[in-house]
Enzyme design. Structure first.
Site, mmCIF file in Angstrom:
data_model
loop_
_atom_site.group_PDB
_atom_site.id
_atom_site.type_symbol
_atom_site.label_atom_id
_atom_site.label_comp_id
_atom_site.label_asym_id
_atom_site.label_seq_id
_atom_site.Cartn_x
_atom_site.Cartn_y
_atom_site.Cartn_z
ATOM 1 N N LYS A 1 0.805 -1.216 0.000
ATOM 2 C CA LYS A 1 0.000 0.000 0.000
ATOM 3 C C LYS A 1 0.845 1.278 0.000
ATOM 4 C CE LYS A 1 -3.903 -0.011 2.271
ATOM 5 N NZ LYS A 1 -4.912 -0.120 3.293
ATOM 6 N N LYS B 1 -15.126 0.499 1.101
ATOM 7 C CA LYS B 1 -13.898 0.001 0.486
ATOM 8 C C LYS B 1 -12.776 0.964 0.830
ATOM 9 C CE LYS B 1 -15.828 -3.447 -1.687
ATOM 10 N NZ LYS B 1 -16.767 -3.875 -0.673
ATOM 11 N N ASP B 2 -11.587 0.440 0.873
ATOM 12 C CA ASP B 2 -10.396 1.170 1.280
ATOM 13 C C ASP B 2 -10.190 2.441 0.452
ATOM 14 O OD1 ASP B 2 -7.623 1.874 1.868
ATOM 15 O OD2 ASP B 2 -7.444 -0.145 2.668
ATOM 16 N N LYS B 3 -9.857 3.524 1.130
ATOM 17 C CA LYS B 3 -9.570 4.794 0.452
ATOM 18 C C LYS B 3 -8.237 4.718 -0.291
ATOM 19 C CE LYS B 3 -8.632 9.692 1.235
ATOM 20 N NZ LYS B 3 -8.669 10.803 2.178
#
Length: 165
Positions: A5, A63-65
């Protein structure tokens, strides 16, 4: 040391539905693609561009930023969302269902994770292959998109109504 990430492109999430989309139904279903945006932030933009109240839009979860994500959203059949394609946000019509998108209609998520600066230890890879990736309850689960107020503060004080709004 291996890192994940580092960029939004390093973490991709694709939502999978339990039901097949149909050519007719009571709810219009759209595919939402986003990059670097929180789900609620994306929904606010969609509602504004489409000229409809945000409360009419249903989704299966956050959902993930810090990722590139694809998920489904829906509106009652009488509403239509504006389809568009911006660099960080895309929306396209996908079909119909007889019920709105909700967590119960989501089968799961597919993940594509790029590991930078090395390779994770082989024993960890074998565990992930066998058991999958555990559910992650990170910052997106514990902060509110409404003014960055911690939902945990409401939860710990017993204010469940405000904790889950």
């Amino acid at each position: 040391m291996a890192k994940i990430k580092q960029k939004a492109e390093d973490f991709k999430v694709t939502e999978v539905l339990q039901e097949k989309l149909q050519s007719r139904g009571r709810h219009r279903v759209y595919r939402l693609w986003k990059k670097g945006l929180e789900t609620e932030e994306a929904l606010r933009k969609i509602a504004k561009l489409s000229g409809i109240p945000i409360k009419t839009i249903s989704h299966g979860g956050l959902k993930d930023k810090n990722a590139i994500t694809e998920q489904f959203i829906s509106v009652p059949e009488k509403f239509r969302l504006k389809e568009f394609s911006f660099p960080d946000l895309k929306l396209s019509f996908s079909g119909f269902l007889n019920r709105p998108i909700s967590p119960s209609i989501v089968k799961g998520n597919l993940f594509e994770i790029l590991v930078r600066n090395g390779k994770p230890p082989e024993d960890r890879i074998k565990i992930l292959e066998k058991q999958g990736i555990p559910n992650y309850y990170g910052e997106q689960r514990f902060t509110s998109v409404r003014g960055n107020e911690l939902f945990a503060r409401h939860l710990s004080s017993g204010d469940f109504k405000n904790a889950f709004l």
